[in-house]
Write a protein that holds these residues in place. Structure first.
Motif, short mmCIF file in Angstrom:
data_model
loop_
_atom_site.label_atom_id
_atom_site.label_comp_id
_atom_site.label_asym_id
_atom_site.label_seq_id
_atom_site.Cartn_x
_atom_site.Cartn_y
_atom_site.Cartn_z
N ASP A 1 85.75 123.39 56.66
CA ASP A 1 85.11 124.44 55.84
C ASP A 1 84.66 123.90 54.48
N GLU A 2 84.06 122.71 54.50
CA GLU A 2 83.59 122.10 53.26
C GLU A 2 82.39 122.87 52.70
N LEU A 3 82.28 122.84 51.38
CA LEU A 3 81.09 123.36 50.72
C LEU A 3 80.06 122.24 50.69
N ASN A 4 79.14 122.26 51.63
CA ASN A 4 78.10 121.24 51.76
C ASN A 4 76.75 121.82 51.39
N TYR A 5 75.78 120.94 51.27
CA TYR A 5 74.44 121.36 50.88
C TYR A 5 73.39 120.65 51.73
N ASP A 6 72.45 121.43 52.26
CA ASP A 6 71.30 120.91 52.98
C ASP A 6 70.04 121.43 52.31
N ASN A 7 68.90 120.94 52.74
CA ASN A 7 67.60 121.44 52.27
C ASN A 7 67.54 121.43 50.74
N LEU A 8 67.29 120.24 50.21
CA LEU A 8 67.33 120.03 48.77
C LEU A 8 65.97 120.28 48.14
N PHE A 9 66.00 120.65 46.86
CA PHE A 9 64.78 120.78 46.06
C PHE A 9 65.14 120.46 44.62
N GLY A 10 64.15 120.38 43.74
CA GLY A 10 64.40 119.93 42.39
C GLY A 10 65.34 120.80 41.59
N ASN A 11 65.25 122.12 41.75
CA ASN A 11 66.08 123.01 40.94
C ASN A 11 66.91 123.98 41.77
N ARG A 12 67.06 123.71 43.06
CA ARG A 12 67.88 124.57 43.91
C ARG A 12 68.23 123.83 45.19
N VAL A 13 69.29 124.26 45.84
CA VAL A 13 69.74 123.66 47.10
C VAL A 13 70.31 124.76 47.99
N ASN A 14 70.36 124.49 49.29
CA ASN A 14 70.90 125.46 50.24
C ASN A 14 72.34 125.11 50.60
N PRO A 15 73.30 125.98 50.33
CA PRO A 15 74.65 125.75 50.87
C PRO A 15 74.62 125.81 52.39
N SER A 16 75.34 124.90 53.03
CA SER A 16 75.39 124.85 54.49
C SER A 16 76.35 125.91 55.02
N ALA A 17 76.29 126.11 56.33
CA ALA A 17 77.18 127.07 56.98
C ALA A 17 78.63 126.61 56.85
N GLY A 18 79.53 127.57 56.75
CA GLY A 18 80.95 127.26 56.73
C GLY A 18 81.47 127.02 58.13
N ARG A 19 82.79 127.08 58.28
CA ARG A 19 83.42 126.84 59.58
C ARG A 19 82.86 127.82 60.61
N TYR B 1 66.17 130.27 50.26
CA TYR B 1 65.77 129.36 49.20
C TYR B 1 66.94 128.92 48.34
N GLY B 2 68.16 129.14 48.84
CA GLY B 2 69.31 128.50 48.24
C GLY B 2 69.78 129.09 46.94
N VAL B 3 70.54 128.27 46.20
CA VAL B 3 71.14 128.68 44.93
C VAL B 3 70.60 127.79 43.82
N PRO B 4 70.54 128.32 42.58
CA PRO B 4 69.98 127.52 41.49
C PRO B 4 70.90 126.37 41.08
#
Length: 746
Positions: free
Chosen positions: A718-736, A267-270
């Motif tokens: 190795d970018e810090l990307n985000y997938d799976n968005l929500f109103g108050n949290r998002v999921n960081p994507s996998a690194g390299r 459920y990602g990070v706040p």
């Protein structure tokens, strides 16, 4: 033994079983005399595919849906096809990964309380919660799908009610599965990657007689997500099928799929707004490690899916073809997840500690809905007739049919004891659930939902001249829903809704040559009250009848074949308007008949196919100008629609060097990129842009080059990307991440 160790052991054992099955199939083929049959199709690598099945230019391929006869190029609507060749080159293992090749699609987390966490996508900015189809039929249940049985994935952009029914606001996603074909072949693959990734697949097709064949696809998989602590998935699936009448005017195919997945939900990070700031961003933008996962040991997402599909096709004569497709599906889900948040109003949580002198002491709030068990079953039948005839000087292609489906969902809620969950440290969260248990819910904890849909559709394409045609169509639908809330000897609460509505479509198509199509299209779709009942059960009530949402699309576009149709070029200008949206009054809680009105307009362009016989390309770009045009919250008017970036692009290209020599190898790569997007209607929280650089190198060897060894690299920078968005949290994507694989077809 821990649950993860059990998952790893089970998945590893299943992977060994897959490999053993492949070896047994190889031995059987070598030792058992084959019945007379046409020679097996030759194989052309680098992708492990059966040559001659599909043209490289995906505009020349069938739509894959009986209600949409003809090819992608014939269809006056943007359609993005992710072909099997690309799926194999990228080593795609989930539907989410496949759709990263389609710009304009945003993945969202979804909430758990309604049972919708899983494959949740927005197409051109609008939810497609109910719009994932398999072989043109509804895929009952919500879960994270594995790609082991995919032939291709097609995204139809814009409202598509005449073909698929209710909703389809931004479009629909259709997965074509692998089915039996004439000729025999045997294929398999083994993959290993960073962070304990193990995967094995088999694909066996055996011709039995001149018109009958069977096919078996199977998969076993285990992995932990790179740079996301304690997030893993152990799953397996099997999909046998049999087809009769291949190569004749009457074919009948029966498929069965069983899929089981035991994963840890992420459920990602706040998202936080710094003191004095006006825009919230993920905490990982302020120094929190992207590995931080805020769940705990009671979290789980255990899914079991069983699905049976029967498809019948009969070419009655040279002007009439009849289809009848039936599906029955069952899905069960045990779900518990723990989203973390940083309430701005509480000084004991993330704010302002994260921005104070000792940020490492900041803690988050754990909350979210309680655990639940959801059982879903559904049945659908679609009967379609495609008739080609003339009336006087005019040629017609008419499509008419009946679409009926029923779905039952029963969700039983549970609770935690103690009810308050511990607060995790933002930088070093604990996952221990010691002292906590899951208990049956109190009160009315069972919600049962019955949905029924009956639709009649009719479309006629009339050629005014050999080059100019018009398309007119309509779908008339009746949608009925009943909801019951009960449990623990409480009185049963019942709600119901019934809607009848019509959705038209119209197009003007000009085809000056067989390789050129220019069109203008208009289409609508309807979202009746209760159609998103798993998340918005308040969109209907016993006392407040609501009118359906109405969605309208306008599109003008072109599809052109180049280099003797080896390469396809397409582009479109589009506009989607969503009106009469459901809204709950923030002051009174009353349901209002009219709420926010939204609009998304833009342009999409793309290339697909072969530039040269050795150089393949799949490239897409879209620009989206979204806006809330009307809202009960005046401050939201003129703001961008949440989750919709302005720009999105996907590019993948490969080149095969030294073909037909022992030194053959393929090198390829690509990018996916989207610009910044807002997370709420007020545009006060955002997620930064994403950029991913991926690469592939592979080599084919063996007497017929039937073996392939490959190395895939993902997110090389190795970018810090985000997938799976929500109103108050998002999921960081996998690194390299690096994955090596060995595959064979013979």
């Amino acid at each position: 033994m821990t649950q993860r160790a059990q998952l790893l052991g089970s998945a590893s054992q299943a992977a060994l079983t897959v490999g053993l099955a492949l070896a047994i199939a190889s031995t059987a083929k070598a030792q058992t005399p084959a019945a007379p049959a046409p020679e097996a199709p030759t194989v052309r690598l680098p992708q492990l595919e059966i040559e001659g099945q599909e043209p490289p230019n995906t505009l020349r391929r069938s739509t894959g849906v009986s209600r949409l006869p003809g090819t992608v190029q014939d269809t006056p609507q943007t359609m993005n096809v992710v072909p099997r060749e690309l799926l194999e080159q990228q080593n795609v293992v989930t539907l989410d990964q496949a759709l990263r090749n389609v710009p304009g699609i945003t993945a969202t987390i979804g909430e758990g309380g309604g049972g919708v966490n899983g494959d949740q996508f927005r197409i051109r900015g609008f939810t497609s919660q109910n719009d994932v189809y398999t072989d043109g039929l509804r895929d009952f249940g919500t879960y994270t799908r594995d790609a082991f049985n995919y032939e291709n994935v097609t995204v139809l952009k814009g409202p598509s009610a005449t073909s698929f029914g209710q909703n389809t606001i931004g479009g629909a996603i259709n997965i074509a599965t692998r089915t039996p074909q004439l000729g025999s072949f045997y294929a398999g693959s083994l993959s290993i990657g960073q962070n304990s990734l193990y995967r094995g697949t088999i694909d066996v097709n055996q011709q039995i007689n001149e018109t009958t064949a069977i096919r078996l696809n199977a998969m076993a998989h285990y992995n932990r997500l790179q740079d996301r602590s304690d997030v893993d998935s152990g799953r397996w699936g099997i999909a046998p099928s049999i087809a009769f009448g291949l190569g004749t005017n009457t074919t009948f195919t029966v498929e069965y799929m069983h899929f089981q997945d035991n994963r840890t939900p992420d459920y990602g990070v706040p998202v936080v707004t710094p003191p004095g700031g006006t825009i919230g961003k993920p905490v990982t933008e302020f120094g929190v490690p992207r590995q931080s996962w805020y769940g705990w040991n009671l979290d789980r997402d255990d899914v079991s899916v069983d699905r049976v599909t029967a498809r019948f096709r009969h070419v009655a004569n040279d002007w009439l073809t009849v289809y009848n497709d039936t599906r029955i599906g069952f899905a069960t889900r045990e779900f518990a997840a723990t989203p973390a948040s940083c309430p701005a109003t509480s000084p004991t949580f993330c704010l302002p500690t994260l921005f104070g002198p000792n940020p490492s002491s900041a803690v988050a709030s754990r909350g979210g809905p309680g655990p639940f068990r959801q059982e879903t079953w559904g049945a659908q039948n679609v009967t379609t007739a495609v008739a080609r005839f003339t009336t006087g000087p005019f040629r017609h292609e008419a499509t008419l049919g009946l679409d009926a489906w029923f779905q039952n969902d029963e969700r039983t809620s549970f609770s935690y004891s103690p009810s308050a969950r511990p607060t995790p440290n933002l930088f070093n969260p604990s996952h221990s659930s010691a002292g906590y248990t899951i208990l049956p819910g109190t009160g009315a904890n069972v919600r049962e939902i019955n949905q029924r849909h009956l639709g009649f559709f009719l479309t006629d394409r009339l050629w005014l001249t050999p080059q100019l045609s018009v398309i007119g169509g309509v779908r008339v639908s009746n949608f009925d829903i009943d909801q019951k809330l009960y449990g623990n000897a409480n009185p049963t609460t019942k709600l119901s809704s019934n809607s009848t509505f019509a959705d038209p479509r119209a197009s003007l198509v000009w085809e000056p040559t067989p390789s050129q199509t220019y069109y203008f299209s208009y289409a609508t779709s309807t979202s009746p009250p209760g159609s998103f009942v798993n998340t918005l059960q308040n969109t209907f009530s016993a006392t407040t009848p609501l009118e359906p949402e109405r969605n309208t699309s306008y599109e003008i576009g072109a599809k052109i074949g180049l280099f003797q149709n080896r390469l396809g070029l397409y582009g479109a200008l589009y506009r989607i308007e969503k009106g009469n949206a459901f809204l709950t009054d923030p002051n009174t809680g009353d349901l209002l008949q009219t709420g926010d009105e939204q609009r998304n307009q833009g342009v999409e362009i793309g290339l697909t196919g072969l530039i040269t016989p050795d150089w393949a390309i799949n490239a897409n770009y879209t620009y989206m100008d979204s806006e809330t045009t009307r809202s009960a919250t005046a401050a939201n008017v003129g703001k961008r629609v949440q989750y919709v970036p302005r720009h999105a692009a996907a590019f993948w290209s490969t080149y095969e060097f030294f073909r037909d020599t022992p030194y053959q190898f393929t090198f390829g790569g690509g990018i996916t990129w989207r610009s910044q997007a807002y997370l709420n209607a007020g545009n006060t929280a955002e997620v930064p842009s994403n950029f991913t650089l991926d690469a592939l190198i592979s080599h084919n060897f063996g007497d017929r080059r039937q073996w392939r060894v490959a190395l895939n690299a993902y997110n090389l920078t190795d970018e810090l990307n985000y997938d799976n968005l929500f109103g108050n949290r998002v999921n960081p994507s996998a690194g390299r991440t690096f994955i090596a694989s060995l595959a064979v077809v013979y």
